[in-house]
Enzyme design. Structure first.
Site, PDB file in Angstrom:
ATOM      1  N   HIS A 111       4.751   0.251  -0.098  1.00 26.77           N
ATOM      2  CA  HIS A 111       5.714  -0.800   0.856  1.00 26.77           C
ATOM      3  C   HIS A 111       4.574  -1.791   1.332  1.00 26.77           C
ATOM      4  O   HIS A 111       3.489  -1.752   1.321  1.00 26.77           O
ATOM      5  CB  HIS A 111       6.322   0.325   2.046  1.00 26.77           C
ATOM      6  N   ASP A 160       0.756   5.298   1.734  1.00 22.93           N
ATOM      7  CA  ASP A 160       0.109   5.949   3.012  1.00 22.93           C
ATOM      8  C   ASP A 160      -0.721   7.004   2.326  1.00 22.93           C
ATOM      9  O   ASP A 160      -0.036   7.807   1.792  1.00 22.93           O
ATOM     10  CB  ASP A 160       1.287   6.135   3.801  1.00 22.93           C
ATOM     11  N   ARG A 184       8.034  -8.815  15.289  1.00 20.59           N
ATOM     12  CA  ARG A 184       8.417  -7.464  15.088  1.00 20.59           C
ATOM     13  C   ARG A 184       7.393  -6.582  15.409  1.00 20.59           C
ATOM     14  O   ARG A 184       6.285  -6.557  15.542  1.00 20.59           O
ATOM     15  CB  ARG A 184       8.147  -7.408  13.219  1.00 20.59           C
ATOM     16  N   HIS A 199       0.824  -1.284   0.020  1.00 20.12           N
ATOM     17  CA  HIS A 199       0.088   0.062   0.105  1.00 20.12           C
ATOM     18  C   HIS A 199       0.882   1.269  -0.108  1.00 20.12           C
ATOM     19  O   HIS A 199       2.199   1.303   0.357  1.00 20.12           O
ATOM     20  CB  HIS A 199      -1.031  -0.024   1.125  1.00 20.12           C
TER      21      HIS A 199
HETATM   22  C1  GA4 Z   1      -2.483   2.709   5.374  1.00 18.21           C
HETATM   23  C2  GA4 Z   1      -1.711   3.890   6.031  1.00 18.21           C
HETATM   24  C3  GA4 Z   1      -2.057   3.678   7.801  1.00 18.21           C
HETATM   25  O1  GA4 Z   1      -1.615   2.576   8.382  1.00 18.21           O
HETATM   26  C4  GA4 Z   1      -3.629   3.849   8.003  1.00 18.21           C
HETATM   27  C5  GA4 Z   1      -4.239   2.545   7.304  1.00 18.21           C
HETATM   28  C6  GA4 Z   1      -5.789   2.463   7.344  1.00 18.21           C
HETATM   29  C7  GA4 Z   1      -6.068   1.761   8.520  1.00 18.21           C
HETATM   30  O2  GA4 Z   1      -5.347   0.588   8.836  1.00 18.21           O
HETATM   31  O3  GA4 Z   1      -7.164   1.771   9.095  1.00 18.21           O
HETATM   32  C8  GA4 Z   1      -6.159   2.096   5.818  1.00 18.21           C
HETATM   33  C9  GA4 Z   1      -5.041   2.092   4.774  1.00 18.21           C
HETATM   34  C10 GA4 Z   1      -3.951   3.031   5.642  1.00 18.21           C
HETATM   35  C11 GA4 Z   1      -5.194   2.755   3.679  1.00 18.21           C
HETATM   36  C12 GA4 Z   1      -6.737   2.295   3.077  1.00 18.21           C
HETATM   37  C13 GA4 Z   1      -7.808   1.940   4.046  1.00 18.21           C
HETATM   38  C14 GA4 Z   1      -7.457   2.552   5.120  1.00 18.21           C
HETATM   39  C15 GA4 Z   1      -6.654   0.403   5.972  1.00 18.21           C
HETATM   40  C16 GA4 Z   1      -7.304   0.502   4.453  1.00 18.21           C
HETATM   41  C17 GA4 Z   1      -7.578  -0.494   3.966  1.00 18.21           C
HETATM   42  C18 GA4 Z   1      -3.955   4.071   9.157  1.00 18.21           C
HETATM   43  C19 GA4 Z   1      -4.012   4.950   6.939  1.00 18.21           C
HETATM   44  O4  GA4 Z   1      -4.356   6.095   7.185  1.00 18.21           O
HETATM   45  O5  GA4 Z   1      -4.560   4.471   5.750  1.00 18.21           O
END
Ligand code: GA4
Length: 331
Positions: free
Chosen positions: A263, A208, A273, A206
Site C-alpha cells: 500500500h 507492514d 490528510r 511498502h
Molecule cells: C512500515 C510500517 C510502519 O509505518 C513502520 C515503518 C518504519 C518506520 O517508519 O520507522 C519503517 C517501515 C515501516 C518498513 C521498513 C523500515 C521501517 C521505515 C523503513 C524504511 C513504523 C514499521 O514498523 O515498518
C-alpha cells in the site's frame, strides 16, 4: 515593506509517481457483528490482504478527541515539533521515513505502545497538553487493539485454528512490540502545477512488517492498495470505519495463505490528510513460523525460521519498497 520569503523547497525531499485516480468500490466490508464475519474475513485476507470493518464498537468520541489533539500538535511551530524528533525510530519525523533515505510529503509521530520503550521524546510530544494528549492516545490505542484482537480471533475461527487466541495472544502479551503512528499529509496546492500529471508521494509503497495494522483517517483520499496483478487502486475514505491490513508476519504465520498487502499514500493537493495507525506486533523473542494447524498434511514452511526481533532488525536495513520477506523465503 517586509517581504516574507517562503522557505525554499528541498526537491531531494520530494518524490512523485504517475497519477492514478481510479477509486475502487470492491474493498471487502466486514460487519463484525455478522455471524458470517469469520468466513468473510478469511476470504478478504486471502484475496486482498485488506478490508474495512464496520460495527466495530469503538466510540466515535475516541477518534475525534485524538484527531483534534493530533491536529493541535501538527499546528505547532516547526521548531516546537522538532523538539520531539528526529525519530529513532520513535518521535516526530518530517519528510524523512526510516533510516535509509526514504522521503515523503508527510510529518508524523511514531510511538511504541509498550511503556518499556517510551522514550524521553514523548515528554516533548506531550509537552503542550500532557494529560489530554496522552490519555487520548492511550484510550484510542486500547480500543483499536481490542478491535485487532477480535478480528484475529474471528480469523482463527474462520481458519479452524485452536486455540482461538493463537494470533491475538501475541498482541495481548505484555511484551508485545506494537507501534502507533499519527500521520499528517499537508496539502500541496502550489506544488500541484509543477507536477503536471504526477502525484506527490506521501508515504511510498511498502508492506507492514507486523501481524496486523488498523488504520483510521479523516475524510481525505490518498490511501491506495496494490491488487494481486500489481495495479494500484484508491481506497475511498470512510471516517467511521477502520481499514485493516495483513502484515508480513501474518503472511508467515499462515504460510503464505494470507497476503501482506502492498500500500501507499499519495498526498491530496488541496486537503490535509490525517491518519492514525496501530501496528500489532508480537514480542521481540517470538519465533515467527507458520502455525502447525494452518498446514495441510506434508506441507512445508515457505520461510526460514526467524524471531520477530531478527525480522525487525532486518526491516530497518531496508528501503520502504523492498521485498522484506523475500530475504526470509526458503529458496
Ligand atoms: C512500515 C510500517 C510502519 O509505518 C513502520 C515503518 C518504519 C518506520 O517508519 O520507522 C519503517 C517501515 C515501516 C518498513 C521498513 C523500515 C521501517 C521505515 C523503513 C524504511 C513504523 C514499521 O514498523 O515498518
Amino acid at each position: 515593506m517586509v517581504v516574507l520569503s517562503q522557505p525554499a523547497l528541498d526537491f531531494s525531499l520530494i518524490k512523485t509517481c504517475k497519477s492514478t485516480t481510479s477509486s475502487f468500490n470492491g474493498i471487502p466490508v466486514i460487519d463484525l457483528s455478522s455471524p458470517n464475519a469469520k468466513n468473510l474475513l478469511v476470504k478478504a485476507c486471502e484475496e486482498f490482504g485488506f478490508f474495512k470493518v464496520v460495527n466495530h464498537g469503538v466510540p466515535m468520541e475516541f477518534m475525534t478527541k485524538l484527531e483534534a489533539e493530533a491536529i493541535k500538535f501538527f499546528d505547532l511551530p516547526q521548531s516546537d515539533k522538532d523538539k520531539a524528533g528526529p525519530p529513532d525510530p520513535f518521535g516526530y519525523g518530517n519528510k524523512r521515513i526510516g533510516p535509509n533515505g526514504d522521503v515523503g510529503w508527510i510529518e508524523y509521530l511514531l510511538f511504541s505502545t509498550n511503556p518499556q520503550f517510551i522514550s524521553h521524546k514523548s515528554i516533548s510530544i506531550f509537552r503542550e497538553n500532557p494529560e489530554i494528549f496522552r490519555c487520548a492516545v492511550n484510550d484510542y490505542v486500547s480500543a483499536v487493539k481490542r478491535v485487532a484482537c477480535e478480528v484475529l480471533e474471528l480469523i482463527a475461527e474462520g481458519l479452524k485454528i485452536q486455540p482461538r487466541n493463537a494470533f491475538s495472544k501475541l498482541l495481548r502479551d505484555e511484551k508485545s512490540d506494537s507501534f502507533f503512528r499519527l500521520n499528517h499529509y499537508p496539502p500541496c496546492p502550489e506544488l500541484l502545477q509543477a507536477l503536471s500529471g504526477r502525484n506527490l508521494v506521501g508515504f511510498g509503497e511498502h508492506t507492514d512488517p507486523q501481524i496486523i495494522s488498523v488504520l483510521k483517517s479523516n475524510d481525505t483520499t490518498g490511501l491506495q492498495i496494490a491488487m494481486k496483478d500489481g495495479t494500484w487502486v484508491s481506497v475511498p475514505p470512510d471516517t467511521n470505519s477502520f481499514f485493516i491490513n495483513v502484515g508480513d508476519s501474518l503472511q508467515v504465520l499462515t504460510n503464505g495463505r494470507f497476503r501482506s498487502v502492498k500500500h501507499r499514500v499519495l498526498a491530496d493537493s488541496m486537503k490535509s490528510r490525517v491518519s492514525m495507525i496501530y501496528f500489532g506486533g508480537p514480542p521481540l523473542s517470538e519465533k515467527m513460523s507458520p502455525l502447525p494447524s494452518v498446514m495441510k498434511e506434508g506441507e512445508e514452511s515457505l520461510y526460514k525460521e526467524f524471531t520477530w526481533c531478527e525480522y525487525k532488525m532486518s526491516a530497518y536495513k531496508t528501503r520502504l519498497a523492498d521485498n522484506r520477506l523475500g530475504l526470509f523465503e526458503k529458496t
